[in-house]
Design a protein around this motif. Structure first.
Motif, mmCIF file in Angstrom:
data_model
loop_
_atom_site.group_PDB
_atom_site.id
_atom_site.type_symbol
_atom_site.label_atom_id
_atom_site.label_comp_id
_atom_site.label_asym_id
_atom_site.label_seq_id
_atom_site.Cartn_x
_atom_site.Cartn_y
_atom_site.Cartn_z
ATOM 1 N N LEU A 85 0.826 -1.203 0.000
ATOM 2 C CA LEU A 85 0.000 0.000 0.000
ATOM 3 C C LEU A 85 0.865 1.259 0.000
ATOM 4 O O LEU A 85 0.561 2.237 -0.684
ATOM 5 C CB LEU A 85 -0.918 0.009 1.229
ATOM 6 N N SER A 141 -6.213 -0.175 7.006
ATOM 7 C CA SER A 141 -5.092 0.601 6.469
ATOM 8 C C SER A 141 -5.388 1.066 5.044
ATOM 9 O O SER A 141 -5.049 2.191 4.663
ATOM 10 C CB SER A 141 -3.811 -0.234 6.494
ATOM 11 N N ALA A 142 -6.022 0.193 4.256
ATOM 12 C CA ALA A 142 -6.380 0.573 2.886
ATOM 13 C C ALA A 142 -7.364 1.730 2.889
ATOM 14 O O ALA A 142 -7.278 2.642 2.056
ATOM 15 C CB ALA A 142 -6.978 -0.624 2.154
ATOM 16 N N THR A 143 -8.280 1.724 3.837
ATOM 17 C CA THR A 143 -9.259 2.811 3.934
ATOM 18 C C THR A 143 -8.569 4.133 4.212
ATOM 19 O O THR A 143 -8.918 5.171 3.614
ATOM 20 C CB THR A 143 -10.277 2.498 5.047
ATOM 21 N N TRP A 145 -5.668 5.022 3.350
ATOM 22 C CA TRP A 145 -4.935 5.489 2.172
ATOM 23 C C TRP A 145 -5.878 5.847 1.023
ATOM 24 O O TRP A 145 -5.753 6.893 0.403
ATOM 25 C CB TRP A 145 -3.953 4.415 1.693
ATOM 26 N N ILE A 146 -6.845 4.990 0.743
ATOM 27 C CA ILE A 146 -7.678 5.145 -0.448
ATOM 28 C C ILE A 146 -8.669 6.293 -0.309
ATOM 29 O O ILE A 146 -8.914 7.025 -1.274
ATOM 30 C CB ILE A 146 -8.412 3.814 -0.754
ATOM 31 N N ILE A 167 -13.649 -0.435 -0.770
ATOM 32 C CA ILE A 167 -12.601 -1.148 -0.031
ATOM 33 C C ILE A 167 -12.808 -2.647 -0.161
ATOM 34 O O ILE A 167 -11.852 -3.418 -0.340
ATOM 35 C CB ILE A 167 -12.586 -0.725 1.448
ATOM 36 N N PHE A 170 -11.564 -3.597 -3.493
ATOM 37 C CA PHE A 170 -10.103 -3.551 -3.504
ATOM 38 C C PHE A 170 -9.507 -4.791 -2.840
ATOM 39 O O PHE A 170 -8.591 -5.425 -3.367
ATOM 40 C CB PHE A 170 -9.642 -2.281 -2.787
ATOM 41 N N MET A 171 -10.048 -5.157 -1.672
ATOM 42 C CA MET A 171 -9.556 -6.333 -0.956
ATOM 43 C C MET A 171 -9.803 -7.607 -1.763
ATOM 44 O O MET A 171 -8.917 -8.466 -1.877
ATOM 45 C CB MET A 171 -10.242 -6.432 0.405
#
Length: 208
Positions: A85, A141-143, A145-146, A167, A170-171
């Motif tokens: 990420l 963590s993706a949330t 950033w995205i 999300i 994405f996952m």
């Protein structure tokens, strides 16, 4: 026979703390090749060339062994995913997505047994909760950033409502890409598959 005897002799000189990583490595190899149901105290002992009491000295039963294994691999997987990420940065959204997916798939190539364990189609019930926790940590963590990236790149309308759905997309894409790369019939390289997934997911996020 001689090798097994030598392994047992060496095992006698190792305390449980020093032996546990070797036990977990053996369990990982078994799980990656035959599934978690094949991981037993007996199968691990046989793979290491030691007696069952040697393994029992490290873990009281197969459930404790499996949980320790999944927790170890989960922590390593989360660290690698977060690293992927962090590589997906910049003002060009397609380049960021492609870079992130490529980085992810190169890590899958380098640690295939971990990914087969974590992304097993039917995880062992005794460790499914640990796997779920790993996925939740990466999603969080993706949330972080995205969300800001979508706002910066496209000023995505109604972002708070759409973000959980994106999300999940994405996952799921990351898991699908990993499984595709590890499939026996796969003829994609990590770079080519990462570029393909990066372009597709970028287009979907742009459309949102």
């Amino acid at each position: 026979m001689t090798a097994a005897v030598n392994n047992r002799e060496r095992a006698a000189h190792l305390g449980p703390e020093r032996r546990r990583p070797h036990v977990l490595d053996a369990a990982l190899a078994i799980a990656a090749g035959s599934g978690t149901t094949a991981v037993t105290i007996g199968s691990v002992a046989e793979r290491l060339g030691v007696t069952r009491p040697v393994v029992y000295a490290c873990f009281p039963d197969r459930v404790a062994l499996l949980r320790a294994l999944v927790q170890r691999e989960r922590d390593a997987m989360v660290a690698r995913l977060l690293d992927a990420l962090h590589t997906a940065r910049g003002d060009d959204p397609q380049s960021a997505f492609v870079t992130g997916f490529r980085h992810l798939l190169h890590m899958v190539e380098e640690h295939p047994d971990t990914w087969r364990l974590i992304f097993a189609a039917n995880p062992d019930p005794s460790v499914s909760g640990v796997v779920t926790e790993a996925r939740q940590a990466v999603a969080a963590s993706a949330t972080r950033w995205i969300g800001p990236a979508l706002q910066r790149w496209w000023q995505t309308p109604d972002l708070d409502r759409k973000l959980p759905v994106l999300i999940e997309l994405f996952m799921s894409a990351g898991e699908a890409a990993s499984r595709s790369l590890l499939a026996k019939e796969n003829d994609w390289t990590a770079d080519d598959l990462g570029e393909f997934y990066g372009q597709v997911i970028c287009s979907a996020f742009r459309a949102a």
